[in-house]
Design a protein around this motif. Sequence first.
Motif, PDB file in Angstrom:
ATOM      1  N   TYR A  72       0.965  -0.921  -0.042  1.00  0.00           N
ATOM      2  CA  TYR A  72      -0.411  -0.128  -0.271  1.00  0.00           C
ATOM      3  C   TYR A  72       1.082   1.125   0.062  1.00  0.00           C
ATOM      4  O   TYR A  72       2.171   1.088   0.162  1.00  0.00           O
ATOM      5  N   LEU A  73       0.256   2.417  -0.429  1.00  0.00           N
ATOM      6  CA  LEU A  73       0.968   3.170  -0.235  1.00  0.00           C
ATOM      7  C   LEU A  73      -0.011   4.273   0.067  1.00  0.00           C
ATOM      8  O   LEU A  73      -1.110   4.826  -0.014  1.00  0.00           O
ATOM      9  N   SER A  74      -0.214   5.577   1.442  1.00  0.00           N
ATOM     10  CA  SER A  74      -0.280   6.259   2.636  1.00  0.00           C
ATOM     11  C   SER A  74       0.129   7.038   2.309  1.00  0.00           C
ATOM     12  O   SER A  74       1.140   7.722   3.151  1.00  0.00           O
ATOM     13  N   MET A  75      -0.876   8.383   1.833  1.00  0.00           N
ATOM     14  CA  MET A  75       0.285   9.396   2.090  1.00  0.00           C
ATOM     15  C   MET A  75      -0.831  10.766   2.581  1.00  0.00           C
ATOM     16  O   MET A  75      -1.844  11.069   1.724  1.00  0.00           O
ATOM     17  N   GLY A  76      -0.374  11.755   3.085  1.00  0.00           N
ATOM     18  CA  GLY A  76      -1.060  12.406   3.384  1.00  0.00           C
ATOM     19  C   GLY A  76      -0.084  14.085   3.247  1.00  0.00           C
ATOM     20  O   GLY A  76       0.723  13.833   3.441  1.00  0.00           O
ATOM     21  N   PHE A  77      -0.832  14.944   2.992  1.00  0.00           N
ATOM     22  CA  PHE A  77      -0.222  16.622   3.005  1.00  0.00           C
ATOM     23  C   PHE A  77      -1.734  17.600   3.516  1.00  0.00           C
ATOM     24  O   PHE A  77      -2.628  17.343   3.570  1.00  0.00           O
ATOM     25  N   SER A  78      -1.015  18.792   2.887  1.00  0.00           N
ATOM     26  CA  SER A  78      -1.851  19.652   2.679  1.00  0.00           C
ATOM     27  C   SER A  78      -1.841  20.620   2.216  1.00  0.00           C
ATOM     28  O   SER A  78      -0.065  20.754   1.129  1.00  0.00           O
ATOM     29  N   LEU A  79      -2.372  21.456   1.775  1.00  0.00           N
ATOM     30  CA  LEU A  79      -2.442  22.331   0.559  1.00  0.00           C
ATOM     31  C   LEU A  79      -2.783  24.082   0.783  1.00  0.00           C
ATOM     32  O   LEU A  79      -4.202  23.868   1.839  1.00  0.00           O
ATOM     33  N   SER A  80      -2.465  25.002   0.689  1.00  0.00           N
ATOM     34  CA  SER A  80      -2.579  26.096   1.423  1.00  0.00           C
ATOM     35  C   SER A  80      -3.998  26.804   0.575  1.00  0.00           C
ATOM     36  O   SER A  80      -5.183  27.804   0.614  1.00  0.00           O
ATOM     37  N   ASN A  81      -4.361  26.245  -0.639  1.00  0.00           N
ATOM     38  CA  ASN A  81      -5.590  26.750  -1.257  1.00  0.00           C
ATOM     39  C   ASN A  81      -6.268  25.888  -2.043  1.00  0.00           C
ATOM     40  O   ASN A  81      -5.460  25.012  -2.636  1.00  0.00           O
ATOM     41  N   ASP A  82      -7.027  25.552  -2.494  1.00  0.00           N
ATOM     42  CA  ASP A  82      -8.115  24.832  -3.428  1.00  0.00           C
ATOM     43  C   ASP A  82      -7.091  25.010  -5.273  1.00  0.00           C
ATOM     44  O   ASP A  82      -7.169  24.059  -6.481  1.00  0.00           O
ATOM     45  N   THR A  83      -6.366  25.486  -5.768  1.00  0.00           N
ATOM     46  CA  THR A  83      -4.714  26.235  -6.849  1.00  0.00           C
ATOM     47  C   THR A  83      -4.149  25.702  -6.192  1.00  0.00           C
ATOM     48  O   THR A  83      -3.213  25.905  -7.042  1.00  0.00           O
ATOM     49  N   ASP A  84      -3.117  25.314  -4.834  1.00  0.00           N
ATOM     50  CA  ASP A  84      -2.803  25.046  -4.802  1.00  0.00           C
ATOM     51  C   ASP A  84      -1.783  23.996  -5.487  1.00  0.00           C
ATOM     52  O   ASP A  84      -2.088  22.816  -5.758  1.00  0.00           O
ATOM     53  N   THR A  85      -0.267  23.868  -6.562  1.00  0.00           N
ATOM     54  CA  THR A  85       0.006  23.107  -6.464  1.00  0.00           C
ATOM     55  C   THR A  85       1.591  22.442  -5.897  1.00  0.00           C
ATOM     56  O   THR A  85       2.317  21.572  -6.553  1.00  0.00           O
ATOM     57  N   SER A  86       1.855  22.823  -5.120  1.00  0.00           N
ATOM     58  CA  SER A  86       2.761  21.949  -4.198  1.00  0.00           C
ATOM     59  C   SER A  86       2.735  21.770  -2.581  1.00  0.00           C
ATOM     60  O   SER A  86       2.593  22.787  -1.913  1.00  0.00           O
ATOM     61  N   PRO A  87       1.835  20.670  -2.633  1.00  0.00           N
ATOM     62  CA  PRO A  87       1.858  20.471  -1.477  1.00  0.00           C
ATOM     63  C   PRO A  87       3.143  20.101  -0.287  1.00  0.00           C
ATOM     64  O   PRO A  87       3.673  20.514  -0.802  1.00  0.00           O
ATOM     65  N   ASP A  88       2.787  20.300   0.657  1.00  0.00           N
ATOM     66  CA  ASP A  88       3.145  20.753   2.123  1.00  0.00           C
ATOM     67  C   ASP A  88       3.060  19.751   2.975  1.00  0.00           C
ATOM     68  O   ASP A  88       1.520  19.186   3.494  1.00  0.00           O
ATOM     69  N   GLY A  89       3.570  19.458   4.440  1.00  0.00           N
ATOM     70  CA  GLY A  89       3.868  19.030   5.091  1.00  0.00           C
ATOM     71  C   GLY A  89       3.588  17.576   4.880  1.00  0.00           C
ATOM     72  O   GLY A  89       2.557  17.025   5.161  1.00  0.00           O
ATOM     73  N   ILE A  90       4.072  16.760   4.027  1.00  0.00           N
ATOM     74  CA  ILE A  90       3.945  15.931   2.994  1.00  0.00           C
ATOM     75  C   ILE A  90       4.637  14.385   4.607  1.00  0.00           C
ATOM     76  O   ILE A  90       6.053  14.548   4.468  1.00  0.00           O
ATOM     77  N   ASN A  91       3.527  13.301   4.536  1.00  0.00           N
ATOM     78  CA  ASN A  91       4.413  11.836   5.300  1.00  0.00           C
ATOM     79  C   ASN A  91       3.161  11.244   4.468  1.00  0.00           C
ATOM     80  O   ASN A  91       2.467  11.225   3.832  1.00  0.00           O
ATOM     81  N   TYR A  92       4.272  10.050   5.025  1.00  0.00           N
ATOM     82  CA  TYR A  92       3.733   8.885   3.531  1.00  0.00           C
ATOM     83  C   TYR A  92       4.356   7.416   4.681  1.00  0.00           C
ATOM     84  O   TYR A  92       5.351   7.078   5.359  1.00  0.00           O
ATOM     85  N   THR A  93       3.501   6.368   4.123  1.00  0.00           N
ATOM     86  CA  THR A  93       4.011   5.034   4.333  1.00  0.00           C
ATOM     87  C   THR A  93       3.835   4.514   3.401  1.00  0.00           C
ATOM     88  O   THR A  93       3.008   4.358   2.367  1.00  0.00           O
ATOM     89  N   PHE A  94       5.118   3.475   2.280  1.00  0.00           N
ATOM     90  CA  PHE A  94       5.409   2.984   1.296  1.00  0.00           C
ATOM     91  C   PHE A  94       5.318   1.732   1.926  1.00  0.00           C
ATOM     92  O   PHE A  94       6.431   0.920   2.252  1.00  0.00           O
ATOM     93  N   GLN A  95       4.620   0.542   1.482  1.00  0.00           N
ATOM     94  CA  GLN A  95       5.083  -1.344   1.502  1.00  0.00           C
ATOM     95  C   GLN A  95       4.754  -2.032   0.433  1.00  0.00           C
ATOM     96  O   GLN A  95       3.443  -1.458  -0.374  1.00  0.00           O
ATOM     97  N   TYR A  96       5.531  -2.491  -0.147  1.00  0.00           N
ATOM     98  CA  TYR A  96       5.570  -3.041  -1.126  1.00  0.00           C
ATOM     99  C   TYR A  96       5.877  -4.976   0.049  1.00  0.00           C
ATOM    100  O   TYR A  96       6.963  -5.240   0.258  1.00  0.00           O
ATOM    101  N   THR A  97       5.031  -5.394  -0.468  1.00  0.00           N
ATOM    102  CA  THR A  97       5.429  -7.520  -0.440  1.00  0.00           C
ATOM    103  C   THR A  97       5.288  -8.231  -1.519  1.00  0.00           C
ATOM    104  O   THR A  97       4.126  -7.569  -2.481  1.00  0.00           O
ATOM    105  N   GLU A  98       5.891  -9.340  -1.631  1.00  0.00           N
ATOM    106  CA  GLU A  98       5.478  -9.907  -2.735  1.00  0.00           C
ATOM    107  C   GLU A  98       5.792 -11.304  -2.407  1.00  0.00           C
ATOM    108  O   GLU A  98       7.028 -11.870  -1.726  1.00  0.00           O
ATOM    109  N   LYS A  99       5.101 -12.401  -2.807  1.00  0.00           N
ATOM    110  CA  LYS A  99       5.268 -13.604  -1.555  1.00  0.00           C
ATOM    111  C   LYS A  99       5.615 -14.248  -2.744  1.00  0.00           C
ATOM    112  O   LYS A  99       4.521 -15.509  -3.405  1.00  0.00           O
ATOM    113  N   SER A 100       6.971 -14.315  -2.779  1.00  0.00           N
ATOM    114  CA  SER A 100       7.330 -15.098  -3.869  1.00  0.00           C
ATOM    115  C   SER A 100       8.291 -16.041  -3.063  1.00  0.00           C
ATOM    116  O   SER A 100       9.145 -16.074  -2.027  1.00  0.00           O
ATOM    117  N   ASP A 101       9.872 -16.448  -3.890  1.00  0.00           N
ATOM    118  CA  ASP A 101      10.794 -17.079  -3.925  1.00  0.00           C
ATOM    119  C   ASP A 101      11.865 -16.218  -3.782  1.00  0.00           C
ATOM    120  O   ASP A 101      12.452 -17.008  -5.562  1.00  0.00           O
TER     121      ASP A 101
END
Length: 186
Positions: A97-126
């Motif tokens: 999964y990817l869980s990502m959170g951030f804030s925008l100063s307004n609805d036209t902002d294109t530069s997210p601030d305060g980015i926090n995330y958790t990324f997890q990749y799992t492959e059940k293989s050998d």
Amino acid sequence: MRINTVLKIYMLAVVALLTACKDDDIPALEYQQQGFVKGTINGVASDNKTIINKSYEYTQFAPGLYPNGAAYSYYQVKPDGTINIRVLRQDIATGGYLSMGFSLSNDTDTSPDGINYTFQYTEKSDPYISFGMESGENDITITDFSFEKSSGHLKGKFEITGSANSTGNDARVTGEIDVVIKEVIQ
């Protein structure tokens, strides 16, 4: 005769209904699919030998708002006009999964601030591959970002680089996000 026919139809309906049900002690959680988070992972595993060069695509999410917002994608407009956003997409079968959170100063902002995330990749293989990165000491950039408040449509690209991950080695996660998120009003 008429009561007998109605009773037979009723009994057939009950039997059909009961045979259509499956024994399941745990009710199913209905995951939905909409949009995607997809990209690649490049790095070296903690054994310093195994090369990780994998693609991922996460499209599923659980509907509903949870107390910590961790399992839901949404946006919330604050009284001052700032917008808090949480995006989650997962692959239920693998646990990635990817869980990502951030804030925008307004609805036209294109530069997210305060980015926090958790990324997890799992492959059940050998060999079994598990790779994770979280906010902190890694570098993250978001480009080509757009958010349309009226529709909830969010798009952008991201790159996370660094060695503060589950392998302890330098790694790079790139991705593209294209989702529709819902507004939460409190």
